[in-house]
Design an enzyme around this catalytic site. Structure first.
Site, short mmCIF file in Angstrom:
data_model
loop_
_atom_site.label_atom_id
_atom_site.label_comp_id
_atom_site.label_asym_id
_atom_site.label_seq_id
_atom_site.Cartn_x
_atom_site.Cartn_y
_atom_site.Cartn_z
CB SER A 131 -1.05 0.21 1.37
OG SER A 131 -1.64 -1.18 1.38
CD GLU A 246 -2.52 -9.57 3.20
OE1 GLU A 246 -2.17 -9.29 1.88
OE2 GLU A 246 -2.21 -8.83 4.19
C1 FAD Z 1 -3.84 -2.14 10.59
C2 FAD Z 1 -3.53 -2.28 9.27
C3 FAD Z 1 -2.34 -2.74 8.94
C4 FAD Z 1 -2.02 -2.95 7.29
N1 FAD Z 1 -0.78 -3.42 7.04
C5 FAD Z 1 -0.34 -3.47 5.72
C6 FAD Z 1 0.82 -3.98 5.46
O1 FAD Z 1 1.42 -4.56 6.27
N2 FAD Z 1 1.32 -3.81 4.22
C7 FAD Z 1 0.58 -3.13 3.12
O2 FAD Z 1 0.95 -3.02 2.02
N3 FAD Z 1 -0.45 -2.73 3.62
C8 FAD Z 1 -1.06 -2.83 4.87
N4 FAD Z 1 -2.46 -2.05 5.01
C9 FAD Z 1 -3.22 -1.45 4.16
C10 FAD Z 1 -4.29 -2.00 3.60
O3 FAD Z 1 -4.26 -2.98 2.78
C11 FAD Z 1 -5.32 -0.99 2.96
O4 FAD Z 1 -5.57 0.10 3.98
C12 FAD Z 1 -6.57 -1.49 2.36
O5 FAD Z 1 -6.13 -1.97 1.23
C13 FAD Z 1 -7.41 -0.16 1.93
O6 FAD Z 1 -6.75 0.70 1.35
P1 FAD Z 1 -6.87 2.42 1.86
O7 FAD Z 1 -6.52 2.33 3.30
O8 FAD Z 1 -6.00 3.18 0.88
O9 FAD Z 1 -8.41 2.78 1.79
P2 FAD Z 1 -9.06 3.18 0.18
O10 FAD Z 1 -8.45 2.46 -0.80
O11 FAD Z 1 -8.94 4.57 -0.03
O12 FAD Z 1 -10.51 2.91 0.68
C14 FAD Z 1 -11.32 3.91 1.51
C15 FAD Z 1 -12.83 3.36 1.78
O13 FAD Z 1 -13.34 3.34 0.27
C16 FAD Z 1 -13.75 1.73 -0.11
N5 FAD Z 1 -13.61 1.39 -1.35
C17 FAD Z 1 -12.61 1.82 -2.00
N6 FAD Z 1 -12.49 1.35 -3.35
C18 FAD Z 1 -13.71 0.66 -3.49
C19 FAD Z 1 -14.48 -0.11 -4.35
N7 FAD Z 1 -13.99 -0.34 -5.69
N8 FAD Z 1 -15.76 -0.29 -4.12
C20 FAD Z 1 -16.41 -0.13 -3.00
N9 FAD Z 1 -15.82 0.42 -1.81
C21 FAD Z 1 -14.46 0.90 -2.16
C22 FAD Z 1 -13.07 1.01 0.91
O14 FAD Z 1 -13.50 -0.40 1.34
C23 FAD Z 1 -12.78 1.88 2.24
O15 FAD Z 1 -13.92 1.58 3.03
C24 FAD Z 1 -3.04 -2.24 6.52
C25 FAD Z 1 -3.92 -1.51 7.05
C26 FAD Z 1 -4.40 -1.64 8.24
C27 FAD Z 1 -5.49 -0.73 8.55
#
Ligand code: FAD
Length: 401
Positions: A131, A246
């Site tokens: 991410s 995962e």
């Molecule tokens: C505690 C924690 C640990 C993590 N650890 C890691 C790690 O070790 N390595 C790593 O690479 N990542 C990690 N992540 C990242 C995680 O994979 C992302 O947070 C996740 O994929 C969501 O991306 P975002 O936070 O950018 O939210 P966004 O993608 O911006 O999404 C925001 C909201 O919009 C919704 N949304 C987005 N797109 C769509 C769609 N097409 N349709 C419907 N709804 C949608 C999402 O569900 C969410 O509610 C971690 C996250 C957390 C919270």
């Protein structure tokens, strides 16, 4: 489907239980019960890693030729379930569950020979750099740039939410090596030690007050081409393969452990009026509703185990179903346990929770970690790909069929 255990599997289950009983002393269990999220404090997690490594049980899911246990899928499921029920420390699985399978599938023989034994022994502690700020759900839009310079890539950019980057010594990551064509087509999978010049790690403190996630910055980091997995621009299919690992796995056993805690707490009698929450039919109804969903999750996991045993792959859609429902039941069971605590869930117990702390807990032992765990549990439906995005994957497969 026949989910009853054979005589051999029952004997195996007894062996696992005896091992867990011997190793998980009351002191270890007490520390382990203070886990508030996906992994134990590193010292405890690494102790458990070394203990399993010495026993030869560190990599149940790996093929025996790479140091796996050689267990069948039923044995693996038994082991996972028993560990969860016994509250064994949760290890951080960046190497064993994610990077390891990728190396086995896509790595060169030199990469396998170098990295796999170090994942098994725990010498290498891997974190996941996928991410980025602005690229989470839409992961293939990632912008961290890698430009080839002789026998190395020069990497610039940043990764975010990188769990345990501050404990890890290696990172696997997706970088952009081309901006032409579809965005998925320009992504490459690289490995780097975290102490390489050009890497800095900034902590992100979560709402529970804990430090688990980070932002990682790359400033002209040089990654040797020999640390590339697969071909240049072929990283997207490798990432998709990794995400299947995962999202699959076992959720029901830990939800069951939370539910047990809710029941235990609800049965505590008030010292003044001798009443307890368990006497309240509306509480028991809520408990039963969640119990049914946890049981359904457990049977779905058993069905997956049975189909894996028959040689089928878990597949995108089933991995998403397991993840959505599994994370939901974990959250529901945790919420009920928190509700059962009532006012005892209110005190800020972060000091008592810190490893090695001698601050006394307020209320039953479970109360120490309840709030932190409740807050951390919110992330279960986000990490590994948010549940909304998983629902899209499930919907697409239903529409297709
Ligand atoms: C505690 C924690 C640990 C993590 N650890 C890691 C790690 O070790 N390595 C790593 O690479 N990542 C990690 N992540 C990242 C995680 O994979 C992302 O947070 C996740 O994929 C969501 O991306 P975002 O936070 O950018 O939210 P966004 O993608 O911006 O999404 C925001 C909201 O919009 C919704 N949304 C987005 N797109 C769509 C769609 N097409 N349709 C419907 N709804 C949608 C999402 O569900 C969410 O509610 C971690 C996250 C957390 C919270």
């Amino acid at each position: 489907m026949d989910a009853s255990l054979s005589k051999r599997h029952l004997e195996f289950q007894a062996e696992v239980r005896a091992f867990l009983k011997e190793k998980l002393t009351p002191e270890i269990k007490a520390r382990s019960r203070r886990q508030t999220s996906m992994a134990a404090e590193p010292e405890l997690g690494m102790w458990w890693h070394r203990t399993l490594f010495e026993k030869g049980w560190i990599a149940p899911a790996w093929p025996a030729e790479y140091g796996g246990t050689g267990w069948d899928v039923v044995e693996r499921h038994i082991f996972e379930e028993e560990c969860a029920l016994a509250r064994a420390p949760l290890m951080f699985l960046g190497g064993l569950q994610l990077c390891g399978p990728v190396l086995m599938q896509f790595g060169t023989s030199e990469q396998k020979a170098h990295f796999l034994p170090r994942i098994l022994s725990g010498e290498h502690y891997w974190c996941q750099g996928f991410s980025e700020p602005g690229s989470g759900s839409d992961l293939s839009s990632l912008k961290t740039r890698a430009i080839r310079d002789g026998d190395a890539y020069v990497v610039n950019g940043s990764k975010i939410w990188t769990t345990h980057a501050h404990n890890a010594n290696w990172i696997f990551m997706l970088v952009r090596t081309s901006t032409e064509g579809r965005q998925q087509a320009g992504i490459t999978f690289l490995l780097s030690p975290l102490d390489a010049p050009g890497i800095s790690i900034r902590p992100i403190i979560s709402m529970s007050g804990e430090h688990e996630v980070n932002q990682v910055f790359f400033d002209d980091l040089r990654v040797p081409v020999s640390n590339r997995i697969g071909d240049e621009n072929a990283g997207w299919s490798i990432a998709k393969y990794l995400l299947e690992f995962e999202r699959g796995g076992s959720y029901a056993a830990s939800a069951r452990a939370f539910l047990d805690e809710a029941r235990e707490t609800a049965n505590l009698r008030d010292e003044f009026d001798e009443e307890c929450l368990w006497d309240d039919p509306s509480f028991r109804r809520r408990y039963a509703e969640i119990d049914i969903r946890v049981t359904a999750q457990s049977w779905t996991e058993k069905r997956v185990v049975a189909s894996l045993a028959a040689g089928q792959r878990i597949g995108d859609t089933m991995a998403s179903i397991l993840k959505v429902h599994g994370s939901e039941v974990q959250q529901l069971a945790g919420e009920l346990a928190m509700y059962a605590l009532g006012v005892l869930g209110i005190p800020d117990q972060r000091q008592a929770l810190a490893p090695g702390s001698n601050t006394a807990a307020i209320g039953p032992e479970f109360a120490v970690r309840a709030t932190a765990q409740y807050l951390n549990d919110r992330a279960r439906s986000i990490y590994g790909g948010s549940n909304e995005v998983q629902r899209n994957i499930i919907a697409r497969s239903v529409i297709k069929s």
